[in-house]
Design a protein around this motif. Sequence first.
Motif, PDB file in Angstrom:
ATOM      1  N   ASN A  72      75.717  13.365  48.174  1.00  0.00           N
ATOM      2  CA  ASN A  72      75.196  14.695  48.747  1.00  0.00           C
ATOM      3  C   ASN A  72      76.610  15.587  48.870  1.00  0.00           C
ATOM      4  OD1 ASN A  72      74.465  16.959  50.580  1.00  0.00           O
ATOM      5  ND2 ASN A  72      73.261  15.597  51.826  1.00  0.00           N
ATOM      6  N   PRO A  73      76.623  16.635  48.409  1.00  0.00           N
ATOM      7  CA  PRO A  73      77.638  17.590  48.090  1.00  0.00           C
ATOM      8  C   PRO A  73      77.946  18.159  49.456  1.00  0.00           C
ATOM      9  CG  PRO A  73      76.054  18.455  46.840  1.00  0.00           C
ATOM     10  CD  PRO A  73      75.601  17.231  47.270  1.00  0.00           C
ATOM     11  N   ASP A  74      77.116  18.272  50.348  1.00  0.00           N
ATOM     12  CA  ASP A  74      77.305  18.948  51.883  1.00  0.00           C
ATOM     13  C   ASP A  74      78.104  18.020  52.791  1.00  0.00           C
ATOM     14  OD1 ASP A  74      75.727  20.959  50.922  1.00  0.00           O
ATOM     15  OD2 ASP A  74      73.920  20.327  52.129  1.00  0.00           O
ATOM     16  N   VAL A  75      78.359  16.781  52.218  1.00  0.00           N
ATOM     17  CA  VAL A  75      79.293  15.983  53.177  1.00  0.00           C
ATOM     18  C   VAL A  75      80.612  16.660  53.313  1.00  0.00           C
ATOM     19  CG1 VAL A  75      80.352  13.690  53.250  1.00  0.00           C
ATOM     20  CG2 VAL A  75      78.081  13.839  52.555  1.00  0.00           C
ATOM     21  N   ARG A  76      80.977  16.653  54.620  1.00  0.00           N
ATOM     22  CA  ARG A  76      82.407  17.270  54.813  1.00  0.00           C
ATOM     23  C   ARG A  76      83.416  16.496  55.465  1.00  0.00           C
ATOM     24  NH1 ARG A  76      80.082  20.631  51.933  1.00  0.00           N
ATOM     25  NH2 ARG A  76      79.199  22.660  52.564  1.00  0.00           N
ATOM     26  N   ALA A  77      82.958  15.438  56.217  1.00  0.00           N
ATOM     27  CA  ALA A  77      84.127  14.380  57.087  1.00  0.00           C
ATOM     28  C   ALA A  77      83.243  13.279  57.330  1.00  0.00           C
ATOM     29  CB  ALA A  77      84.398  15.308  58.142  1.00  0.00           C
ATOM     30  N   TRP A  78      83.943  12.532  57.853  1.00  0.00           N
ATOM     31  CA  TRP A  78      83.657  11.213  58.544  1.00  0.00           C
ATOM     32  C   TRP A  78      84.379  11.063  59.978  1.00  0.00           C
ATOM     33  CZ3 TRP A  78      80.609   7.205  56.045  1.00  0.00           C
ATOM     34  CH2 TRP A  78      80.115   6.470  56.839  1.00  0.00           C
ATOM     35  N   VAL A  79      83.234  10.929  60.974  1.00  0.00           N
ATOM     36  CA  VAL A  79      83.786  10.900  62.432  1.00  0.00           C
ATOM     37  C   VAL A  79      83.772   9.631  63.045  1.00  0.00           C
ATOM     38  CG1 VAL A  79      81.642  11.790  63.304  1.00  0.00           C
ATOM     39  CG2 VAL A  79      83.695  12.298  64.451  1.00  0.00           C
ATOM     40  N   THR A  80      84.876   8.972  63.685  1.00  0.00           N
ATOM     41  CA  THR A  80      84.632   7.756  64.467  1.00  0.00           C
ATOM     42  C   THR A  80      85.261   7.974  65.821  1.00  0.00           C
ATOM     43  OG1 THR A  80      85.090   6.706  62.321  1.00  0.00           O
ATOM     44  CG2 THR A  80      85.381   5.354  64.345  1.00  0.00           C
ATOM     45  N   LEU A  81      84.723   7.401  66.639  1.00  0.00           N
ATOM     46  CA  LEU A  81      85.233   7.393  68.031  1.00  0.00           C
ATOM     47  C   LEU A  81      85.068   5.755  68.467  1.00  0.00           C
ATOM     48  CD1 LEU A  81      83.492  10.111  70.176  1.00  0.00           C
ATOM     49  CD2 LEU A  81      85.652  10.073  69.088  1.00  0.00           C
ATOM     50  N   ASP A  82      86.435   5.322  68.668  1.00  0.00           N
ATOM     51  CA  ASP A  82      86.684   3.796  68.398  1.00  0.00           C
ATOM     52  C   ASP A  82      85.946   3.322  70.009  1.00  0.00           C
ATOM     53  OD1 ASP A  82      88.394   3.964  66.358  1.00  0.00           O
ATOM     54  OD2 ASP A  82      90.089   4.431  67.755  1.00  0.00           O
ATOM     55  N   ILE A  86      79.680   5.565  67.361  1.00  0.00           N
ATOM     56  CA  ILE A  86      79.879   7.039  66.646  1.00  0.00           C
ATOM     57  C   ILE A  86      80.580   6.555  65.616  1.00  0.00           C
ATOM     58  CG2 ILE A  86      80.681   8.917  66.769  1.00  0.00           C
ATOM     59  CD1 ILE A  86      79.814   9.111  69.928  1.00  0.00           C
ATOM     60  N   ASP A  87      80.165   6.589  64.447  1.00  0.00           N
ATOM     61  CA  ASP A  87      81.096   6.167  63.082  1.00  0.00           C
ATOM     62  C   ASP A  87      80.177   6.778  61.865  1.00  0.00           C
ATOM     63  OD1 ASP A  87      82.993   5.158  61.566  1.00  0.00           O
ATOM     64  OD2 ASP A  87      82.122   3.123  61.263  1.00  0.00           O
ATOM     65  N   HIS A  88      80.207   8.002  61.803  1.00  0.00           N
ATOM     66  CA  HIS A  88      79.037   8.576  60.967  1.00  0.00           C
ATOM     67  C   HIS A  88      79.668   9.519  60.000  1.00  0.00           C
ATOM     68  CE1 HIS A  88      76.276   6.876  63.658  1.00  0.00           C
ATOM     69  NE2 HIS A  88      76.812   7.479  64.462  1.00  0.00           N
ATOM     70  N   PRO A  89      79.050   9.731  58.716  1.00  0.00           N
ATOM     71  CA  PRO A  89      79.396  10.766  57.901  1.00  0.00           C
ATOM     72  C   PRO A  89      79.075  12.147  58.612  1.00  0.00           C
ATOM     73  CG  PRO A  89      77.627   9.848  56.939  1.00  0.00           C
ATOM     74  CD  PRO A  89      77.922   9.084  58.094  1.00  0.00           C
ATOM     75  N   VAL A  90      79.508  13.327  58.144  1.00  0.00           N
ATOM     76  CA  VAL A  90      79.340  14.785  58.538  1.00  0.00           C
ATOM     77  C   VAL A  90      78.913  15.526  57.492  1.00  0.00           C
ATOM     78  CG1 VAL A  90      80.293  16.726  59.676  1.00  0.00           C
ATOM     79  CG2 VAL A  90      81.021  14.219  60.733  1.00  0.00           C
ATOM     80  N   VAL A  91      77.929  16.281  57.546  1.00  0.00           N
ATOM     81  CA  VAL A  91      77.291  17.198  56.491  1.00  0.00           C
ATOM     82  C   VAL A  91      77.534  18.475  57.145  1.00  0.00           C
ATOM     83  CG1 VAL A  91      75.841  15.458  55.417  1.00  0.00           C
ATOM     84  CG2 VAL A  91      74.904  16.654  57.281  1.00  0.00           C
ATOM     85  N   GLN A  92      77.147  19.424  56.348  1.00  0.00           N
ATOM     86  CA  GLN A  92      77.045  21.179  56.892  1.00  0.00           C
ATOM     87  C   GLN A  92      76.224  21.773  56.078  1.00  0.00           C
ATOM     88  OE1 GLN A  92      80.415  23.579  56.106  1.00  0.00           O
ATOM     89  NE2 GLN A  92      80.080  24.508  58.124  1.00  0.00           N
ATOM     90  N   GLY A  93      74.858  22.324  56.685  1.00  0.00           N
ATOM     91  CA  GLY A  93      74.044  22.797  55.998  1.00  0.00           C
ATOM     92  C   GLY A  93      74.204  24.275  55.835  1.00  0.00           C
ATOM     93  N   LYS A  94      73.316  25.115  55.423  1.00  0.00           N
ATOM     94  CA  LYS A  94      73.193  26.465  55.231  1.00  0.00           C
ATOM     95  C   LYS A  94      73.043  27.163  56.659  1.00  0.00           C
ATOM     96  CE  LYS A  94      72.275  26.951  50.305  1.00  0.00           C
ATOM     97  NZ  LYS A  94      71.186  27.610  49.369  1.00  0.00           N
TER      98      LYS A  94
END
Length: 254
Positions: A72-82, A86-94
């Motif tokens: 998915n080219p909308d993937v922007r990041a990966w966020v983790t809270l130790d 919470i350990d997930h890829p981050v997307v961004q839509g229109k």
Amino acid sequence: MDRNAVLYRIWKVADTALTVLIAAALCLCGAYAVYGLWDDHQIEAAAEAVQAELRMLKPAAGAPFTALQTINPDVRAWVTLDGTRIDHPVVQGKTNLTYLDTDLYGAFSLSGSIYLDARNAADFSQPYALLYGHHMENGGMFGDLERYEDSAFFVRHRTGTLRTPVQDYALTVFACLLVGASEEAIFQPEQWQQDIGGLLDYTAQHAQVLDGDVLAALRTVAAPQILALSTCSSAFTDARTVVLAVMRPQPTGG
């Protein structure tokens, strides 16, 4: 048969019918409750299966996002809270509705995705970035954010990471707030992209849990960056739990 006997028989029949109806209603309620629990479990299990598959593609520090962005080219990041789930890829839509009920693969999903506000810069280069995620009862997606409302948990779980294709950031949690869904101080990210001081003032006044030392230090930094993570809360109608973290750029490869 006298009149009293007839009335008694009618009453008995009516009483029996009412008892049967009540029993049937209770059985239906019980069946619905069981179905609801089963359905919730299925939703959570499906979401966890997707997330477990995606975690196998989690990029290492400083590594490219090739595999995720091929999916998915909308993937922007990966966020983790130790110390949390919470350990997930981050997307961004229109728009901010694009991934509300859509997973990273583009399939319908009631658990949706973790997504960056559509008004934010895709590369997280702005002073304030805002993430959204559903509150899953098992702590999935952003369900664990509510745990930061407890000061003891807050103190023990302050660190995390945000990885992007161009820059990695160390995260330090410094505040947890409970706000309404229409709170402009949190949910209008455009207003803080030139001067974040107003957001710091709002946080100082309204945070449920706060590290005042970190907040004070942020006021002395020339160009601080803050990441907000938001999810639904049952505290009141349209309530949102919001956790704020400082973003500190890390050296390339680290």
